[in-house]
Scaffold this motif. Sequence first.
Motif, PDB file in Angstrom:
ATOM      1  N   HIS A  29       4.686  -8.242  -3.589  1.00 15.52           N
ATOM      2  CA  HIS A  29       3.045  -9.155  -3.807  1.00 15.52           C
ATOM      3  C   HIS A  29       4.138 -10.472  -3.797  1.00 15.52           C
ATOM      4  CE1 HIS A  29       0.381 -11.959  -5.241  1.00 15.52           C
ATOM      5  NE2 HIS A  29      -0.440 -11.662  -3.708  1.00 15.52           N
ATOM      6  N   ASP A  30       5.213 -11.288  -3.981  1.00 19.33           N
ATOM      7  CA  ASP A  30       5.099 -12.642  -4.175  1.00 19.33           C
ATOM      8  C   ASP A  30       6.330 -12.923  -2.782  1.00 19.33           C
ATOM      9  OD1 ASP A  30       3.799 -12.640  -6.314  1.00 19.33           O
ATOM     10  OD2 ASP A  30       5.913 -12.849  -7.506  1.00 19.33           O
ATOM     11  N   LEU A  39       6.073  -4.036  -8.177  1.00 24.17           N
ATOM     12  CA  LEU A  39       4.479  -4.979  -7.332  1.00 24.17           C
ATOM     13  C   LEU A  39       4.513  -6.210  -7.131  1.00 24.17           C
ATOM     14  CD1 LEU A  39       2.169  -1.636  -8.298  1.00 24.17           C
ATOM     15  CD2 LEU A  39       3.117  -2.061  -5.681  1.00 24.17           C
ATOM     16  N   ASP A  40       4.632  -6.925  -8.547  1.00 23.43           N
ATOM     17  CA  ASP A  40       4.297  -8.044  -8.440  1.00 23.43           C
ATOM     18  C   ASP A  40       5.036  -8.744  -7.533  1.00 23.43           C
ATOM     19  OD1 ASP A  40       2.049  -7.971  -9.777  1.00 23.43           O
ATOM     20  OD2 ASP A  40       3.429  -8.295 -11.993  1.00 23.43           O
ATOM     21  N   LYS A  52      -4.830  -1.322  -1.422  1.00 22.27           N
ATOM     22  CA  LYS A  52      -4.496  -2.099  -2.484  1.00 22.27           C
ATOM     23  C   LYS A  52      -3.463  -2.911  -2.545  1.00 22.27           C
ATOM     24  CE  LYS A  52      -9.357  -3.878  -1.236  1.00 22.27           C
ATOM     25  NZ  LYS A  52      -9.784  -3.008  -0.818  1.00 22.27           N
ATOM     26  N   GLY A  53      -2.501  -3.876  -2.735  1.00 23.82           N
ATOM     27  CA  GLY A  53      -2.106  -3.889  -2.628  1.00 23.82           C
ATOM     28  C   GLY A  53      -0.370  -4.332  -1.643  1.00 23.82           C
ATOM     29  N   PRO A  54       0.946  -4.782  -2.148  1.00 24.75           N
ATOM     30  CA  PRO A  54       1.457  -4.958  -0.822  1.00 24.75           C
ATOM     31  C   PRO A  54       2.243  -4.221  -0.284  1.00 24.75           C
ATOM     32  CG  PRO A  54       2.650  -5.095  -3.157  1.00 24.75           C
ATOM     33  CD  PRO A  54       1.632  -4.317  -3.470  1.00 24.75           C
ATOM     34  N   GLN A  68      -0.005 -11.681   2.871  1.00 21.48           N
ATOM     35  CA  GLN A  68      -1.194 -11.684   1.757  1.00 21.48           C
ATOM     36  C   GLN A  68      -2.500 -10.907   1.702  1.00 21.48           C
ATOM     37  OE1 GLN A  68      -1.941 -15.113  -0.459  1.00 21.48           O
ATOM     38  NE2 GLN A  68      -2.604 -13.881  -2.611  1.00 21.48           N
ATOM     39  N   ALA A 111       5.684 -11.102   0.130  1.00 23.06           N
ATOM     40  CA  ALA A 111       4.487 -10.644   0.933  1.00 23.06           C
ATOM     41  C   ALA A 111       3.791 -12.475   1.173  1.00 23.06           C
ATOM     42  CB  ALA A 111       3.659  -9.503   0.728  1.00 23.06           C
ATOM     43  N   THR A 112       3.975 -12.182  -0.141  1.00 25.28           N
ATOM     44  CA  THR A 112       2.798 -14.102  -0.216  1.00 25.28           C
ATOM     45  C   THR A 112       4.370 -15.179   0.191  1.00 25.28           C
ATOM     46  OG1 THR A 112       1.363 -13.171  -2.027  1.00 25.28           O
ATOM     47  CG2 THR A 112       1.343 -15.607  -0.904  1.00 25.28           C
ATOM     48  N   ARG A 122      -2.835  -7.089   0.793  1.00 24.73           N
ATOM     49  CA  ARG A 122      -3.155  -6.930  -0.099  1.00 24.73           C
ATOM     50  C   ARG A 122      -4.729  -7.277  -1.129  1.00 24.73           C
ATOM     51  NH1 ARG A 122      -0.046  -6.311  -5.460  1.00 24.73           N
ATOM     52  NH2 ARG A 122      -1.580  -6.949  -7.238  1.00 24.73           N
ATOM     53  N   GLN A 123      -5.465  -7.878   0.174  1.00 21.67           N
ATOM     54  CA  GLN A 123      -6.433  -8.172  -0.268  1.00 21.67           C
ATOM     55  C   GLN A 123      -7.849  -6.796   0.624  1.00 21.67           C
ATOM     56  OE1 GLN A 123      -7.590 -10.847  -2.939  1.00 21.67           O
ATOM     57  NE2 GLN A 123      -5.351 -10.753  -2.287  1.00 21.67           N
TER      58      GLN A 123
END
Length: 227
Positions: free
Chosen positions: A205-206, A201-202, A223-225, A214, A208-209, A217-218
Motif C-alpha cells: 500500500h505504501d 499488504l501495508d 480492495k487492496g494494493p 492509491q 502504491a501510494t 485500494r479505494q
Amino acid sequence: TLSTIRVKGRSVFELLCSPKLTCTTQDVQQQASKPCKCTTLARKHGLPLVDGHIVVRQPKHAGALFGRQAAIVLQDLRGEATPSWYEARSTFTPSVRHILLPVQSDSANTMYSACLSHLKSAWHIERQVSPWFARQEAISEFRKNWSDFFAFTPCDKNTGKCMILCQCLYAKRNLSLYDDPKQFEVVAELKDHATAKRVALDMLHDRATSAGIQRFRQSGTKKGPPV
C-alpha cells in the motif's frame, strides 16, 4: 419468481494439490532435512530418481507407484470433482432457505423437504454417471493416505496435469526458490503467517501510494494494493 440453485463441487486441484506454504522457514527446513523413503519405493516400483528423490510426471510411473488409484492423479486437475452428499447439502441448504424466507413456515418446510429430496435424487444420478476417481471422498482419502510422503502440484506449463514429488524435495525446492535473492527480497522475519500478510499488504500500500496509484485500494470490488 423462478430461482435456480446450482450445487458446484470443488475442483480436483482444490482437493488434491498441496496448499500454498503458510508455515515458517524453520518448518520447511525441518521438512527438507527429514529422511524419506524414495530409494526404497523407487527400487520396489522401478522408478527413476531426481537428486535422490521421486518425481513422477509420466502415467506409467504413476501407475507403478499408485496402481489403480493412479487414475486420481492422472485426471485433469481443472475438472470439477463430484461432491460428497454432505458438501452438496451444505452448499444447497443456505441458498434454498434464503429463497424460502418469504414463504409461510408450513409451506416452507414442505417445499424445503421436496427440494432436498430432489437434490438427493439428482446427486445419486450424478454419482452413478461420474467416474469413481472424480469423487470427492476418493480424492480426499487418497490425499490423506499419501500426503505425508508426497506433494501434489500442477506442472508449470500444464496446470491440468499433476506432478508428484517427495515432500523432502518439495521443501528443498521451496527453500531454494525463496532464498534466491534474484527472485525474492527478504524484508522481515515475522512470527506467523497472518502478521506477515498484514505487513506485506501495508508495504505494498505504501509503495502504491508513493507511486501515485492509491486509487486501486479505494475502488473496485477487490480492495487492496495492486500486486
